[in-house]
Scaffold this active site. Sequence first.
Site, PDB file in Angstrom:
ATOM      1  N   LYS A 156     -65.422   8.910  68.677  1.00  0.00           N
ATOM      2  CA  LYS A 156     -66.565   8.209  68.239  1.00  0.00           C
ATOM      3  C   LYS A 156     -66.497   6.940  68.413  1.00  0.00           C
ATOM      4  CE  LYS A 156     -69.319  11.913  66.289  1.00  0.00           C
ATOM      5  NZ  LYS A 156     -69.669  12.602  65.014  1.00  0.00           N
ATOM      6  N   ARG A 168     -64.127  18.889  63.691  1.00  0.00           N
ATOM      7  CA  ARG A 168     -64.753  19.017  64.968  1.00  0.00           C
ATOM      8  C   ARG A 168     -64.315  18.226  66.042  1.00  0.00           C
ATOM      9  NH1 ARG A 168     -68.944  17.313  67.877  1.00  0.00           N
ATOM     10  NH2 ARG A 168     -70.385  18.671  69.042  1.00  0.00           N
TER      11      ARG A 168
END
Length: 275
Positions: free
Chosen positions: A219, A253
């Site tokens: 991210k 995740r």
Amino acid sequence: MRCGRFVLPLDRPLIMGVVNITPDSFSDGGRFLDPAAAIAHARKLIEEGADLVDLGAESSRPGAAAVVSADEELRRLLPVLRGLRDVAVPVSVDTIKPAVMRAVLAEGATMINDINALRAPGALAVVAASDAAVCVMHMQGTPGTMQQHPSYGDVVAEVKAFLLERIESMCAAGIAAERIVVDPGFGFGKTLEHNLDLLRHLREFASLGVPLLAGWSRKSSLGMITGKPAGERLAASIAAALIAAQNGAAILRVHDVAATRDALLVLGAVEKNND
Ligand code: HH2
């Protein structure tokens, strides 16, 4: 934790491998749009040690326009779900649309991952009518606008209060707690400082009484810290996953399953010796 016919142990952090069947995901858009490529990638992640796989057919990257129709999402998802019918791990589907949830549950998905936390009209009822697990995530705003002005008084308290309200709504709708997973939603309407605050205080979410999922993989917050583009964030992603696991995350995740698995094995070996 219960996911349809599967019961997942929670005595070690679980790995959820990400399969994006999209043209535009922020880190791997376009690579697995072809069903055969997506099926092969999911099987590879399972071989590498994924405890679950998460199929997404609509990108939620910051600035993404919500343009994918339910029909298009299903056109991307159903062939992949059919190709994964025989796998020995739960297959989750990342979607916010009740019509998509209903169709994928009928096609064998055993978990719904909803970044909109089952707030769409009808979503609670669709999941309640199944025996699938569900992950509900916190997001401030919508993917199109969420990174413009993220703003909180106390980010940890506000995210926790939101997740508590969603747990109560799910339980009231008949979804058993053993099917519920919650996620603070790293990067979804949050600045770097908000994301770091949530990671530092992840332990406080344990009092919600359900497993916690954390998604830091590749991210942009990791890009802000390291100065690296999405394709060069593996080491940073592993570091964030380990910190999340140490702070109580039950499910990580991630895009890079093999490397995450090795890192978690080291953490597990250290913690075992601590007992
Ligand atoms: N992050 C993304 C998508 N879905 N679901 C949960 N529960 N938690 C997350 O942190 C999360 C999520 C974004 O990552 P990715 O799927 O790789 O990208 P894109 O949304 O661009 O497809």
